[in-house]
Design a protein around this motif. Sequence first.
Motif, PDB file in Angstrom:
ATOM      1  N   ASP A 288       0.620  -1.328  -0.361  1.00 32.65           N
ATOM      2  CA  ASP A 288       0.284  -0.118   0.011  1.00 32.65           C
ATOM      3  C   ASP A 288       0.700   1.070   0.009  1.00 32.65           C
ATOM      4  O   ASP A 288       1.460   1.172   0.668  1.00 32.65           O
ATOM      5  N   SER A 289       1.336   2.078  -0.973  1.00 35.08           N
ATOM      6  CA  SER A 289       2.164   3.125  -1.317  1.00 35.08           C
ATOM      7  C   SER A 289       1.261   4.341   0.077  1.00 35.08           C
ATOM      8  O   SER A 289       2.256   5.445  -0.425  1.00 35.08           O
ATOM      9  N   LEU A 290       0.323   3.857   0.701  1.00 35.56           N
ATOM     10  CA  LEU A 290       0.014   5.449   1.707  1.00 35.56           C
ATOM     11  C   LEU A 290       0.545   4.977   2.819  1.00 35.56           C
ATOM     12  O   LEU A 290       0.480   5.722   4.159  1.00 35.56           O
ATOM     13  N   VAL A 291       1.273   3.567   2.977  1.00 38.04           N
ATOM     14  CA  VAL A 291       1.964   3.277   3.998  1.00 38.04           C
ATOM     15  C   VAL A 291       3.038   1.951   3.720  1.00 38.04           C
ATOM     16  O   VAL A 291       3.366   0.699   3.397  1.00 38.04           O
ATOM     17  N   PRO A 292       4.066   2.904   2.934  1.00 36.20           N
ATOM     18  CA  PRO A 292       5.318   2.265   2.515  1.00 36.20           C
ATOM     19  C   PRO A 292       5.980   1.491   3.450  1.00 36.20           C
ATOM     20  O   PRO A 292       5.816   2.218   4.353  1.00 36.20           O
ATOM     21  N   PHE A 293       6.970   0.605   2.875  1.00 38.50           N
ATOM     22  CA  PHE A 293       8.376  -0.307   4.308  1.00 38.50           C
ATOM     23  C   PHE A 293       9.216  -0.392   2.882  1.00 38.50           C
ATOM     24  O   PHE A 293       9.281   0.420   1.659  1.00 38.50           O
ATOM     25  N   GLU A 294      10.884  -0.402   3.834  1.00 40.17           N
ATOM     26  CA  GLU A 294      11.609  -0.533   3.100  1.00 40.17           C
ATOM     27  C   GLU A 294      12.049  -2.258   3.104  1.00 40.17           C
ATOM     28  O   GLU A 294      11.605  -2.705   3.510  1.00 40.17           O
ATOM     29  N   ARG A 295      12.507  -2.569   1.280  1.00 39.25           N
ATOM     30  CA  ARG A 295      13.118  -4.036   1.431  1.00 39.25           C
ATOM     31  C   ARG A 295      14.622  -4.653   1.646  1.00 39.25           C
ATOM     32  O   ARG A 295      14.510  -5.691   1.262  1.00 39.25           O
ATOM     33  N   GLY A 296      14.739  -3.240   1.903  1.00 42.56           N
ATOM     34  CA  GLY A 296      16.353  -3.710   3.114  1.00 42.56           C
ATOM     35  C   GLY A 296      17.146  -3.887   1.574  1.00 42.56           C
ATOM     36  O   GLY A 296      18.497  -5.295   1.837  1.00 42.56           O
TER      37      GLY A 296
END
Length: 391
Positions: A288-296
């Motif tokens: 969800d691009s409104l709640v992004p995260f980093e993939r490491g």
Amino acid sequence: MREIYKKTLLAVAAFALVALGPSVASAFHGGGVAHCDGCHTMHNSPENPAEGASQNNLLLKGDDPSSTCLNCHDGNGSYDVKSTAGTDVSQGGDFYWMTKDYSYPTHGTHTDTSSKDNHGHNLVALNFGLNADTGDNATAPGGTYASADMGCNACHDPHGQVNGGTANDMGAISASGSYGYDDPNDGSILGNYRLLGGDGYEVKDMNKAVVYTFTANAPIARAEGSRGNYVDYGSGMSEWCANCHTDYINDSHKHPSGNGEHLNGLGDNYNSYVKTGDFTGDFDTAYDSLVPFERGVTTGGWDLDQTSTEGTDANSNVMCLTCHRAHASAHNNAGRWDFETELLADSAAILSADVDASTQAVYFKGGSIIDVATVYGDYQRSLCNKCHVQD
């Protein structure tokens, strides 16, 4: 005959320009530093600076660095970061909200005010009506960077240098400065993501004095074009933000954020959570691009896919931009969503009382303004629940 010859030459020249493509008509910030007179007036000629700008020590076409940037980046075009009506839907958010106070009802007849100073980073861009924070933050929250020095160049290196630039045998930035990744074919460094300053970057004031020096490298991420409507984040964003917001990382009394803050079991929540009451999500479509995260991802942007819809795995971590916009938003603390309301639909309705939330980017993702009630439901609670599932 001479006229025909001239026309033939013009046609050949035009074909050559088209055939040469990007090598001739590259983006303004492409290939390293842009052409100098795009930002500077070489002899401080009074007729050259932008209207309202004064002569200055940096020979800028604005009263300050941010005004110089906004000479090109103010408006409603694809490269703009401050719109004229709150319509910018790029990932970074819209500096328009730094000009907008609005009031909203709270309990009964009581109203409260959301201050423009609290909607994001307070740029100093005097030619565009943007001023230093007049509230409580004389320095960056959690750090020592002076608010009076806050400008586009406080985060972005306008010359696009990496580790000393080409003078240290480093390669130029990528075609638009948007991607920032190592070339997997020859290993040359093509530049930082979004021209962000890296380790050793020196921020200077109008008297050319160094006011701050970065100690963290620029983050690894990959964006879709100049707008950045879609971004795949790799690693290092929180560490980079901590250049200025030092106390907001590795502090047990603040929300965990950083390369080492893996989502672990919360990642399973992220992947299954669609909206309040709906846990039917799956890994392939969970992002969800409104709640992004980093993939490491730490090896370079070519390992990222800005169109990916995949959810979290064991390498994924929370970062500052999971919850905040980098520039500004309609919500307090540059929130991607309203942190201070129980139901997001109520937040949108409150804003509609003072601004036109149907045409302004109050809630947006994927390059489009969204009706938050339609996308998530009338009773959607805070998107903190994408990981924490307390609703």
